[in-house]
Design an enzyme around this catalytic site. Structure first.
Site, PDB file in Angstrom:
ATOM      1  N   GLU A 182       0.839  -1.195   0.000  1.00 56.61           N
ATOM      2  CA  GLU A 182       0.000   0.000   0.000  1.00 56.61           C
ATOM      3  C   GLU A 182       0.880   1.252   0.000  1.00 56.61           C
ATOM      4  O   GLU A 182       0.699   2.176  -0.806  1.00 56.61           O
ATOM      5  CB  GLU A 182      -0.861  -0.044   1.260  1.00 56.61           C
ATOM      6  CG  GLU A 182      -1.688   1.157   1.486  1.00 56.61           C
ATOM      7  CD  GLU A 182      -2.317   1.125   2.866  1.00 56.61           C
ATOM      8  OE1 GLU A 182      -1.976   0.240   3.676  1.00 56.61           O
ATOM      9  OE2 GLU A 182      -3.142   1.997   3.130  1.00 56.61           O
ATOM     10  N   GLY A 221     -10.323  -7.198  10.319  1.00 56.00           N
ATOM     11  CA  GLY A 221     -11.191  -8.367  10.404  1.00 56.00           C
ATOM     12  C   GLY A 221     -12.626  -7.912  10.635  1.00 56.00           C
ATOM     13  O   GLY A 221     -12.874  -7.009  11.438  1.00 56.00           O
ATOM     14  N   ASP A 241     -10.644 -10.481   6.369  1.00 57.64           N
ATOM     15  CA  ASP A 241     -10.994 -11.782   6.953  1.00 57.64           C
ATOM     16  C   ASP A 241     -12.156 -11.582   7.923  1.00 57.64           C
ATOM     17  O   ASP A 241     -12.547 -10.456   8.207  1.00 57.64           O
ATOM     18  CB  ASP A 241      -9.777 -12.400   7.679  1.00 57.64           C
ATOM     19  CG  ASP A 241      -9.250 -11.457   8.756  1.00 57.64           C
ATOM     20  OD1 ASP A 241      -8.285 -10.729   8.464  1.00 57.64           O
ATOM     21  OD2 ASP A 241      -9.824 -11.418   9.862  1.00 57.64           O
ATOM     22  N   MET A 245      -5.332  -3.422  14.515  1.00 58.12           N
ATOM     23  CA  MET A 245      -4.344  -3.334  15.592  1.00 58.12           C
ATOM     24  C   MET A 245      -3.708  -1.949  15.766  1.00 58.12           C
ATOM     25  O   MET A 245      -2.777  -1.811  16.542  1.00 58.12           O
ATOM     26  CB  MET A 245      -3.263  -4.408  15.371  1.00 58.12           C
ATOM     27  CG  MET A 245      -3.855  -5.807  15.286  1.00 58.12           C
ATOM     28  SD  MET A 245      -2.675  -7.124  14.944  1.00 58.12           S
ATOM     29  CE  MET A 245      -1.801  -7.229  16.480  1.00 58.12           C
ATOM     30  N   GLU A 246      -4.209  -0.940  15.043  1.00 60.76           N
ATOM     31  CA  GLU A 246      -3.561   0.380  15.115  1.00 60.76           C
ATOM     32  C   GLU A 246      -4.516   1.563  15.242  1.00 60.76           C
ATOM     33  O   GLU A 246      -4.169   2.588  15.855  1.00 60.76           O
ATOM     34  CB  GLU A 246      -2.689   0.629  13.850  1.00 60.76           C
ATOM     35  CG  GLU A 246      -1.525  -0.319  13.680  1.00 60.76           C
ATOM     36  CD  GLU A 246      -1.904  -1.626  13.025  1.00 60.76           C
ATOM     37  OE1 GLU A 246      -2.952  -1.683  12.345  1.00 60.76           O
ATOM     38  OE2 GLU A 246      -1.171  -2.624  13.204  1.00 60.76           O
TER      39      GLU A 246
HETATM   40  N1  ADE Z   1      -6.200  -7.041  10.570  1.00 62.47           N
HETATM   41  C1  ADE Z   1      -6.758  -7.789   9.593  1.00 62.47           C
HETATM   42  N2  ADE Z   1      -7.421  -8.826  10.101  1.00 62.47           N
HETATM   43  C2  ADE Z   1      -7.282  -8.775  11.439  1.00 62.47           C
HETATM   44  C3  ADE Z   1      -7.727  -9.562  12.509  1.00 62.47           C
HETATM   45  N3  ADE Z   1      -8.452 -10.661  12.291  1.00 62.47           N
HETATM   46  N4  ADE Z   1      -7.380  -9.198  13.768  1.00 62.47           N
HETATM   47  C4  ADE Z   1      -6.629  -8.103  13.987  1.00 62.47           C
HETATM   48  N5  ADE Z   1      -6.170  -7.316  13.010  1.00 62.47           N
HETATM   49  C5  ADE Z   1      -6.490  -7.640  11.741  1.00 62.47           C
END
Ligand code: ADE
Length: 234
Positions: free
Chosen positions: A14, A80, A199, A175-176
């Site tokens: 990206e 996710g 996902d 996560m950010e």
């Molecule tokens: N980024 C993409 N998929 C994720 C997930 N399942 N958990 C945490 N960060 C993610």
């Protein structure tokens, strides 16, 4: 004041896609991350790949504010899904962001609340509007607005997912984002988070993630470019 957009990307592809289109590029390293300043779609921007997790994200967001003086922040990447009708490939534009793993409940605070801070960090409404139309232009009919829940966990178990849904009522998890939102809040800088779903944050997550990562990276780069174009026109 001149607009300067800080772009915090999660994925290498990206950031590479954006860098290939950056004019007048100059690069410098701070705290181990390389920051690329330049012009994207006529707008002054600084692009950085921050690394995984809340601390890495906050460090880069603060450097963008303190060293580069960005006036706006966008965080893009993948997430996710926490929601049955939000499928792989769909986009989420944040209304707000919160931590799903910050726990001071013994003191009577709700999950997510850092004492002295709000429980959730609201995104800037103008940026949300731009991000929404930018995402719709790339992937029509597949953008939702809602809460983003962040934590230092790759979510890949049903019980973990159910807990995050219960405490956050978020559309997606990553996560950010909330760490960037928190940093933006403390610096008085408007922000938005823009994520492509990679996902379902359950036992299929590890399998779907690598397949979708490349597509998501290009999609996020395209949407970020559109967002820069709209900020330039404003
Ligand atoms: N980024 C993409 N998929 C994720 C997930 N399942 N958990 C945490 N960060 C993610």
């Amino acid at each position: 004041m001149m607009t300067k957009l800080g772009i915090i990307g999660a994925m290498e592809e990206e950031v590479e896609t954006l860098l290939a289109q950056l004019e007048n590029k100059t690069s410098a390293t701070h705290a181990g991350s390389t920051f690329h300043a330049g012009v994207l779609e006529g707008l002054d921007v600084v692009v950085v790949q921050c690394g995984v997790g809340k601390v890495n994200a906050a460090i880069c967001a603060q450097i963008l504010c303190s060293v580069y003086g960005v006036t706006h922040l966008v965080n893009t990447g993948i997430a996710g899904s926490l929601c049955a009708d939000l499928d792989i490939g769909d986009m989420v534009v944040s209304t707000d962001a919160m931590y799903h793993d910050f726990d001071t409940t013994p003191f009577g605070y709700p999950i997510g609340k850092v004492p002295g801070m709000p429980v959730t960090y609201p995104a800037d409404e103008t940026m949300m509007g731009y991000a929404f139309s930018a995402a719709e232009a790339v992937n029509p009919g597949h953008t939702r607005t809602g809460r983003v829940a962040s934590g230092d966990q790759f979510v890949s178990r049903k019980d973990q997912k159910a807990h995050i849904i219960e405490v956050s009522e978020a559309l997606c998890t990553e996560m950010e984002g909330a760490a960037i939102a928190h940093t933006a809040y403390r610096n008085g800088v408007p922000f938005v988070i823009l994520r492509a779903i990679s996902d379902k944050a359950d036992d299929s997550a590890e399998m779907d993630y690598p397949t979708f990562e490349k597509i998501a990276a290009h999609r996020c780069a395209e949407v970020t470019k559109n967002l820069a174009r709209q900020l330039k026109k404003a």
